[in-house]
Design a protein around this motif. Structure first.
Motif, PDB file in Angstrom:
ATOM      1  N   PRO A 100       0.821  -1.230   0.000  1.00  0.00           N
ATOM      2  CA  PRO A 100       0.000   0.000   0.000  1.00  0.00           C
ATOM      3  C   PRO A 100       0.846   1.267   0.000  1.00  0.00           C
ATOM      4  O   PRO A 100       0.513   2.234  -0.710  1.00  0.00           O
ATOM      5  CB  PRO A 100      -0.811  -0.132   1.304  1.00  0.00           C
ATOM      6  N   ALA A 101       1.935   1.267   0.772  1.00  0.00           N
ATOM      7  CA  ALA A 101       2.772   2.469   0.828  1.00  0.00           C
ATOM      8  C   ALA A 101       3.436   2.738  -0.524  1.00  0.00           C
ATOM      9  O   ALA A 101       3.589   3.903  -0.929  1.00  0.00           O
ATOM     10  CB  ALA A 101       3.832   2.312   1.919  1.00  0.00           C
ATOM     11  N   ILE A 104       1.031   4.364  -3.327  1.00  0.00           N
ATOM     12  CA  ILE A 104       0.672   5.792  -3.293  1.00  0.00           C
ATOM     13  C   ILE A 104       1.518   6.617  -4.266  1.00  0.00           C
ATOM     14  O   ILE A 104       0.962   7.304  -5.138  1.00  0.00           O
ATOM     15  CB  ILE A 104       0.765   6.333  -1.853  1.00  0.00           C
ATOM     16  N   THR A 108       0.201   8.039  -7.894  1.00  0.00           N
ATOM     17  CA  THR A 108       0.221   9.499  -8.066  1.00  0.00           C
ATOM     18  C   THR A 108       0.915   9.867  -9.374  1.00  0.00           C
ATOM     19  O   THR A 108       0.406  10.683 -10.156  1.00  0.00           O
ATOM     20  CB  THR A 108       0.949  10.165  -6.880  1.00  0.00           C
ATOM     21  N   LEU A 136      -2.774  12.236  -5.974  1.00  0.00           N
ATOM     22  CA  LEU A 136      -2.318  11.725  -4.675  1.00  0.00           C
ATOM     23  C   LEU A 136      -3.496  11.210  -3.850  1.00  0.00           C
ATOM     24  O   LEU A 136      -3.415  10.141  -3.228  1.00  0.00           O
ATOM     25  CB  LEU A 136      -1.587  12.835  -3.908  1.00  0.00           C
ATOM     26  N   ALA A 137      -4.597  11.964  -3.871  1.00  0.00           N
ATOM     27  CA  ALA A 137      -5.776  11.547  -3.100  1.00  0.00           C
ATOM     28  C   ALA A 137      -6.354  10.244  -3.635  1.00  0.00           C
ATOM     29  O   ALA A 137      -6.674   9.324  -2.856  1.00  0.00           O
ATOM     30  CB  ALA A 137      -6.831  12.652  -3.134  1.00  0.00           C
ATOM     31  N   THR A 140      -4.086   7.395  -2.782  1.00  0.00           N
ATOM     32  CA  THR A 140      -4.161   7.037  -1.365  1.00  0.00           C
ATOM     33  C   THR A 140      -5.403   6.209  -1.072  1.00  0.00           C
ATOM     34  O   THR A 140      -5.346   5.210  -0.320  1.00  0.00           O
ATOM     35  CB  THR A 140      -4.177   8.324  -0.504  1.00  0.00           C
ATOM     36  N   ALA A 143      -4.841   2.760  -2.315  1.00  0.00           N
ATOM     37  CA  ALA A 143      -3.882   2.067  -1.440  1.00  0.00           C
ATOM     38  C   ALA A 143      -4.561   1.612  -0.140  1.00  0.00           C
ATOM     39  O   ALA A 143      -4.274   0.516   0.361  1.00  0.00           O
ATOM     40  CB  ALA A 143      -2.705   2.996  -1.123  1.00  0.00           C
ATOM     41  N   VAL A 144      -5.458   2.435   0.386  1.00  0.00           N
ATOM     42  CA  VAL A 144      -6.188   2.046   1.599  1.00  0.00           C
ATOM     43  C   VAL A 144      -7.066   0.822   1.325  1.00  0.00           C
ATOM     44  O   VAL A 144      -7.116  -0.115   2.136  1.00  0.00           O
ATOM     45  CB  VAL A 144      -7.053   3.227   2.102  1.00  0.00           C
ATOM     46  N   SER A 158      -9.831   1.766   8.975  1.00  0.00           N
ATOM     47  CA  SER A 158      -9.093   2.882   8.360  1.00  0.00           C
ATOM     48  C   SER A 158      -9.476   4.203   9.010  1.00  0.00           C
ATOM     49  O   SER A 158      -8.626   5.087   9.178  1.00  0.00           O
ATOM     50  CB  SER A 158      -9.350   2.923   6.853  1.00  0.00           C
ATOM     51  N   SER A 162      -6.921   6.475  10.987  1.00  0.00           N
ATOM     52  CA  SER A 162      -6.776   7.887  10.594  1.00  0.00           C
ATOM     53  C   SER A 162      -6.874   8.770  11.821  1.00  0.00           C
ATOM     54  O   SER A 162      -6.111   9.741  11.981  1.00  0.00           O
ATOM     55  CB  SER A 162      -7.867   8.284   9.590  1.00  0.00           C
TER      56      SER A 162
END
Length: 317
Positions: A100-101, A104, A108, A136-137, A140, A143-144, A158, A162
């Protein structure tokens, strides 16, 4: 466009709003009401910024500052997984844990380079005014979803995580937005003009070196105060670079601006006001000394500032 920058802020606000509700009901937090109110008001500024008049947004910001300044914003209890459970998940997922990391930045870049110009039914998919942020959003969120699928967790996990990360950052989470507003206010108030007058009385009129020294050091110092080189740039460039370097000595504006920004970044390394670079990482890593990052960066920042002054002087001659 289909996905706008405003939609991204509204989504962030909804996540923050959900986290504030958990905080209000967190009986283990001795400041759960004021902490919940802090994040609730922050969520309101993210969700309703377009519909609430600026005056009332200003009042909300004042309340947020009072809550943080009085020490009424505290971390809560999150029901985190035990060390054994985390270790089991690490062994089960292995190297896939980083997927997931890694997604991102990859998504993007893919969004910026591959999707930004595409349209559906004649409408751009991403907001053309800020493609990088929207990409990016979207990256993300994807990825979540992948992370939830890999760990077999529920979407509520999540939201709870957060909230945990946001409360770990604490009041510093709102600092970037406030500093960006402060830069605009300073520029509109004519601070650059006053800086220009003050510097003009101090440095020798025909010395290119001292004009460059004043600009680079001013960028670094103002960034230390503002916490953001982008906020310092309009003030210092309008006050020093344009009248005393570009117009007076005819130096190429592009080179002055580019090196001036690098000088500003030297200030970023030296200030707690640059919270998202210096304080937030210290908070997320649970460092006992939250200023340790700044102390470690200080020698590098000073050396780079001197190098930037020399480079600008050599380029400008």
């Amino acid at each position: 466009m289909i996905i706008s920058t405003e939609a991204v802020y509204i989504f962030l606000g909804i996540i923050t709003l959900c986290g504030s509700i958990y905080t209000f009901f967190d009986r283990k937090n001795p400041r759960r009401i004021t902490s919940g109110l802090f994040y609730l008001l922050y969520a309101v500024t993210l969700i309703c910024a377009k519909v609430i008049p600026p005056f009332y947004i200003g009042l909300i910001v004042i309340v947020i500052v009072i809550l943080a300044g009085m020490g009424w914003v505290r971390k809560g209890e999150y029901g985190e997984a035990t060390r054994e459970q985390r270790e089991q998940n690490r062994i089960r997922l292995g190297g896939w844990l980083f997927m997931p990391a890694l997604l991102i930045p990859l998504l993007t870049v893919a969004g910026v380079e591959g999707v930004h110009a595409h349209k559906i039914a004649g409408r751009f998919i991403f907001d053309q005014s800020n493609v990088t942020m929207v990409s990016l959003a979207v990256g993300t969120v994807i990825a979540v979803i992948v992370g939830l699928f890999m760990t077999k967790s529920s979407p509520l996990t999540s939201v709870k995580e957060s909230r945990r990360l946001l409360e770990s950052i604490g009041w510093a989470a709102v600092l970037p937005q406030m500093l960006a507003m402060l830069g605009t206010i300073f520029a509109s108030a004519g601070v650059g003009t006053e800086v220009s007058k003050a510097v003009d009385h101090i440095i020798p009129a025909n010395s290119l070196f001292w004009a460059i020294f004043a600009y680079c050091v001013g960028m670094a110092l103002f960034t230390v105060i503002m916490g953001n080189a982008f906020a310092a740039f309009p003030v210092m460039t309008a006050g020093i670079a344009i009248p005393l370097i570009i117009q007076h000595f005819g130096v190429n504006a592009d080179r002055v601006a580019a090196i001036g920004m690098f000088a500003g970044y030297c200030g970023t390394l030296m200030t707690p006001m640059a919270a998202n670079f210096n304080i937030v990482p210290a908070a997320l890593l649970d460092l006992k000394d939250k200023y340790h990052v700044i102390r470690a960066q200080l020698p590098t920042a000073l050396i780079l500032l001197a190098v930037n002054i020399v480079i600008m002087y050599v380029v400008a001659r």
